[in-house]
Design a protein around this motif. Sequence first.
Motif, short mmCIF file in Angstrom:
data_model
loop_
_atom_site.label_atom_id
_atom_site.label_comp_id
_atom_site.label_asym_id
_atom_site.label_seq_id
_atom_site.Cartn_x
_atom_site.Cartn_y
_atom_site.Cartn_z
N LEU A 121 12.13 -0.65 -14.54
CA LEU A 121 10.83 -0.53 -13.90
C LEU A 121 9.89 -1.64 -14.37
O LEU A 121 9.09 -2.16 -13.59
N GLY A 122 10.01 -2.00 -15.64
CA GLY A 122 9.18 -3.09 -16.15
C GLY A 122 9.46 -4.39 -15.45
O GLY A 122 8.58 -5.24 -15.30
N GLY A 123 10.70 -4.56 -14.99
CA GLY A 123 11.06 -5.77 -14.26
C GLY A 123 10.37 -5.90 -12.93
O GLY A 123 10.33 -6.99 -12.34
N ARG A 128 0.85 -1.20 0.00
CA ARG A 128 0.00 0.00 0.00
C ARG A 128 0.88 1.25 0.00
O ARG A 128 0.66 2.21 0.75
N ASN A 129 1.88 1.21 -0.87
CA ASN A 129 2.84 2.29 -0.99
C ASN A 129 3.17 2.48 -2.47
O ASN A 129 3.41 1.51 -3.18
N VAL A 130 3.15 3.72 -2.94
CA VAL A 130 3.45 4.02 -4.34
C VAL A 130 4.68 4.92 -4.40
O VAL A 130 4.76 5.92 -3.67
N GLY A 131 5.64 4.56 -5.23
CA GLY A 131 6.83 5.37 -5.41
C GLY A 131 6.60 6.44 -6.46
O GLY A 131 6.07 6.17 -7.54
N VAL A 132 6.96 7.69 -6.15
CA VAL A 132 6.81 8.81 -7.09
C VAL A 132 8.19 9.40 -7.36
O VAL A 132 8.90 9.78 -6.43
N VAL A 133 8.56 9.46 -8.64
CA VAL A 133 9.84 10.02 -9.05
C VAL A 133 9.58 11.36 -9.71
O VAL A 133 8.77 11.45 -10.64
N ILE A 134 10.27 12.41 -9.26
CA ILE A 134 9.96 13.77 -9.71
C ILE A 134 11.23 14.60 -9.70
O ILE A 134 12.10 14.42 -8.83
N ARG A 186 21.20 5.44 -9.07
CA ARG A 186 20.91 4.81 -7.78
C ARG A 186 19.40 4.71 -7.55
O ARG A 186 18.91 3.70 -7.02
N VAL A 187 18.67 5.77 -7.93
CA VAL A 187 17.22 5.74 -7.74
C VAL A 187 16.59 4.60 -8.52
O VAL A 187 15.78 3.83 -7.99
N PHE A 188 16.97 4.46 -9.80
CA PHE A 188 16.34 3.46 -10.66
C PHE A 188 16.91 2.06 -10.46
O PHE A 188 16.17 1.07 -10.53
N GLU A 189 18.19 1.94 -10.20
CA GLU A 189 18.81 0.62 -10.12
C GLU A 189 18.79 0.04 -8.71
O GLU A 189 18.99 -1.16 -8.55
N TYR A 190 18.57 0.89 -7.72
CA TYR A 190 18.54 0.36 -6.35
C TYR A 190 17.21 0.62 -5.65
O TYR A 190 16.47 -0.31 -5.35
N PHE A 191 16.90 1.89 -5.44
CA PHE A 191 15.75 2.21 -4.60
C PHE A 191 14.43 1.70 -5.17
O PHE A 191 13.67 1.00 -4.47
N LEU A 192 14.13 2.01 -6.42
CA LEU A 192 12.85 1.60 -6.98
C LEU A 192 12.79 0.10 -7.23
O LEU A 192 11.74 -0.52 -7.10
N VAL A 193 13.91 -0.50 -7.60
CA VAL A 193 13.92 -1.93 -7.90
C VAL A 193 13.89 -2.76 -6.62
O VAL A 193 13.21 -3.78 -6.54
N ARG A 194 14.61 -2.33 -5.59
CA ARG A 194 14.73 -3.15 -4.38
C ARG A 194 13.76 -2.76 -3.27
O ARG A 194 13.49 -3.57 -2.38
N LYS A 195 13.29 -1.56 -3.27
CA LYS A 195 12.33 -1.17 -2.24
C LYS A 195 10.95 -1.72 -2.56
O LYS A 195 10.61 -1.93 -3.71
N ARG A 196 10.14 -1.88 -1.53
CA ARG A 196 8.81 -2.47 -1.71
C ARG A 196 7.79 -1.38 -2.01
O ARG A 196 7.42 -0.60 -1.14
N TYR A 207 10.87 10.26 -4.52
CA TYR A 207 12.27 10.26 -4.96
C TYR A 207 12.46 11.47 -5.86
O TYR A 207 11.89 11.55 -6.95
N ARG A 208 13.27 12.43 -5.42
CA ARG A 208 13.53 13.61 -6.24
C ARG A 208 14.83 13.42 -7.00
O ARG A 208 15.89 13.21 -6.41
N LEU A 209 14.75 13.49 -8.32
CA LEU A 209 15.94 13.32 -9.15
C LEU A 209 16.65 14.66 -9.34
O LEU A 209 16.02 15.66 -9.65
N SER A 210 17.95 14.65 -9.18
CA SER A 210 18.74 15.83 -9.51
C SER A 210 19.37 15.61 -10.88
O SER A 210 19.11 14.61 -11.55
N SER A 211 20.23 16.53 -11.29
CA SER A 211 20.90 16.39 -12.57
C SER A 211 22.11 15.46 -12.49
O SER A 211 22.75 15.19 -13.50
N ASP A 212 22.41 14.97 -11.30
CA ASP A 212 23.55 14.08 -11.11
C ASP A 212 23.24 12.69 -11.67
O ASP A 212 22.31 12.02 -11.21
#
Length: 338
Positions: A135-137, A60-66, A106-116, A95-100
């Motif tokens: 993300l499709g994975g 019951r948690n949705v990840g938002v990337v902005i 890290r956001v896409f390969e770790y947090f979103l993939v491994r977090k629930r 998850y707020r993305l910077s220009s880095d």
Amino acid sequence: MSALSDVARIAQVSKATASRALSGNGYVSAETRDRVVAAAATIGYVVSSNASSLVTGRTRNVGVVIPHINRWYFGDVLEGIESALIAAGYDLTLYRLSSDAAERRRVFEYFLVRKRVDAVIAVGIELTLHEVGLLGGLAKPIVGIGGPIQGIPTLSIDDVAAAALVTEHLISLGHTSIMHFGGDQQSEMDFRVHSQRLAGFRQAMDAAGLASGDDTFRATELSMPGGYELALSVLADPRTRPTAIVAGSDEVAIGTIVAARQLGIHVPAQLSVVGIDGHELAPMFGLTTLAQDPGAQGASAVEQVMAELDGEGAAVRAWTPYPVRLEVRSSTTAPLTA
């Protein structure tokens, strides 16, 4: 913390029924659910999210990337998402993305993939094919806001059509000397918002047989100070001053109106100004604008996610143009020479 058994006793139901009523997993009549919820509220019982996820398979948690949280459009989208998620009984992880580039990975390969998370909403981010694949994975609903992204459902306004429409509004009033105050083409946002809106302006001008070359465009930061500073420099010379301005955003338009007032230029008698966005300050400045309702876009994204989570069919993997409306106010009128 009070136990589930106490809730069941007060509501006069079994523990299993109380659990179903509070978790939403399984059928319980509306009357029984209301009784259980009231009993839980009476003793301050809160369902454990960890325990519930073990039963339902959902967090019951949705990840938002902005990319931004302190800009009007993104803040309004986020508010719409948050309100809709709260109404649906879901939490939000931001998850707020910077220009880095490393941080983005890290956001896409770790947090979103491994977090629930149960789903992901990407706001104003033009995902790469690699990121879409990651993300499709997750095999969970993914929705984008801001423009087309190959392989996932997205929604946004049509920026070309939006700029063309507000330009056509000025042309219909009789304006022939029109300039576009838009975003810098060398510092594009994702989905090429700056160049899309410039293209829409030029499309409408060309269709009307009006000049649309480089001298009809000036670049600025899409902000009130950006519009203000640009307008001071462009409008100061009455020999080259246009009769109308198509602003790349409402904030640029508002800055332009403030600068015009400071220069003693009457809006709209001497200068018509239109914007794009539907900013909350637009009515205060009498600004004619094309409203896109960012908060409703956020809520619509949540609606798509919830429908997919509830098994109502997978979302169409394509871009859906979001409806807009032209709000005509006192910042536009026919030119004095018309």
